[in-house]
Design an enzyme around this catalytic site. Structure first.
Site, PDB file in Angstrom:
ATOM      1  N   HIS A   8      31.057  39.948  38.724  1.00 56.14           N
ATOM      2  CA  HIS A   8      30.368  41.188  38.361  1.00 56.14           C
ATOM      3  C   HIS A   8      29.027  41.280  39.090  1.00 56.14           C
ATOM      4  O   HIS A   8      28.365  40.262  39.332  1.00 56.14           O
ATOM      5  CB  HIS A   8      30.094  41.239  36.863  1.00 56.14           C
ATOM      6  CG  HIS A   8      31.309  41.440  36.015  1.00 56.14           C
ATOM      7  ND1 HIS A   8      32.557  41.722  36.524  1.00 56.14           N
ATOM      8  CD2 HIS A   8      31.457  41.417  34.650  1.00 56.14           C
ATOM      9  CE1 HIS A   8      33.422  41.852  35.523  1.00 56.14           C
ATOM     10  NE2 HIS A   8      32.780  41.677  34.388  1.00 56.14           N
ATOM     11  N   CYS A  14      30.311  38.969  29.085  1.00 60.05           N
ATOM     12  CA  CYS A  14      30.095  38.466  30.439  1.00 60.05           C
ATOM     13  C   CYS A  14      28.937  39.167  31.137  1.00 60.05           C
ATOM     14  O   CYS A  14      28.095  38.512  31.786  1.00 60.05           O
ATOM     15  CB  CYS A  14      31.374  38.585  31.260  1.00 60.05           C
ATOM     16  SG  CYS A  14      32.128  40.226  31.235  1.00 60.05           S
TER      17      CYS A  14
END
Length: 340
Positions: free
Chosen positions: A249, A135
């Site tokens: 994130h 990710c």
């Protein structure tokens, strides 16, 4: 023998392996959002006896086994590496193409590692398995690949600020419970993370490599970026930090380029890049933040500025993206779209 996909009017026979997990559930949501052509859907989990709804219809969860993939065209796999290592070759032998979210196949030479906006051409070389990148790598490269094409990135220094949902539903629960405990003055329970995560930062994600004391998560940024960008000499130093954020994130990236690069040129290129949204008005307090970037598929880029330690060939930038969606589930569905 490479599995060949033949498109029918009714669509593809799809299996979601790990359908009850956070990424598996998001894959189902995105298949519906993007109107992916599904003629048959099979939901696979660790055990049977449960059901899930998709497009208003109830589907029973089947316990995944070596017989689960008969007649399936595409397997969207969202399970741990050990399980994927066991079941993915069986699915390929059954005639399916596996799009795998785990890390076990990513660095194998004959497995394409793909971000569709960056290297879709690599899909053609698959031998039954296509890997979804980590990710953090996806979020970083969505911003960096357009700059690499134009200016050539030779060095990357990355610091990631990773949400607790990257550790699954248990990570979310632990942060929420610790926040409640703090409010009520009761002891915090620690189980998912090595220390309290509420009101804290933990500079360790995954296990340490005892040779250089980078973590596996940090080394993924180096190794996967080199493979996706076809840049074997790219120099990368990465520090990954778990932060008390629920979702999305964030990453601070500093790059050194082969050719001179200016913030103005970078903004212009990134403003035209597919899947990227530039939010860079610092004097108006406009910059990417997790609270603004969760629940969608764009990667947001801001704080684009010169690297003051590098005269002309360096930039610093800040990126945020939803790691459950573009960082995992959406990217996998986009690969499935490329297959048709």
């Amino acid at each position: 023998m490479r599995a060949e996909l033949i498109m029918t009017e009714k669509g593809k026979k799809i299996a979601v392996l790990g359908a009850t997990g956070a990424v598996g559930a998001e894959i189902l949501k995105i298949l519906e959002e993007r109107e992916y052509p599904v003629s048959e859907l099979r939901l696979l989990g660790s055990r049977s006896g449960r059901s899930m709804k998709w497009k208003g219809k109830e589907y029973a969860i089947e316990a995944a086994s070596q017989d689960s993939f008969d007649g399936i065209d595409i397997v969207l796999s969202a399970v741990e590496g050990e399980i994927s290592r066991s079941l993915s070759p069986i699915a390929v032998k059954s005639g399916a193409v596996v799009i795998d979210n785990s890390s076990v196949f990513r660095m194998e030479e004959d497995v394409p590692l793909v971000i569709p906006e960056i290297n879709p051409e690599d899909i053609a070389a698959h031998k039954g398995i296509i890997a979804n990148p980590n990710c953090s790598t996806i979020i970083a490269l969505m911003a960096l690949a357009p700059l690499h094409r134009e200016f050539g990135i030779k060095r990357l220094i990355a610091s990631t600020y990773q949400a607790v949902s990257g550790a699954g539903a248990a990570g979310l629960t632990e942060l929420e419970e610790q926040a409640r405990s703090f409010t009520h003055g009761t002891p915090m329970q620690v189980s998912v993370f090595p220390y309290q995560i509420a009101f804290n930062l933990i500079p360790r994600i995954d296990s340490f490599n005892t040779e250089n004391f980078y973590t596996k998560e940090e080394l993924k940024m180096q190794n996967e970026s080199r493979k996706i960008l076809h840049a074997p000499n790219l120099m990368v130093s990465c520090t990954c930090v778990r932060v008390p954020v629920l979702r999305s994130h964030s990453e601070a990236l500093t790059i050194e380029t082969e050719e001179p690069v200016s913030p103005e040129a970078a903004r212009e290129i990134l403003s035209k890049a597919q899947g990227v949204c530039v939010v860079d008005e610092p004097l108006n307090e406009r910059y990417p933040m997790p609270i603004k970037t969760s629940g969608q598929d764009m990667v947001f880029v801001g704080r684009i500025r010169k690297d003051l330690s590098n005269n002309g060939n360096g930039l610093a930038l800040w990126v945020c993206g939803d790691q459950v969606r573009k960082g995992a589930a959406t990217n996998a569905v986009q690969i499935a779209e490329e297959l048709i």
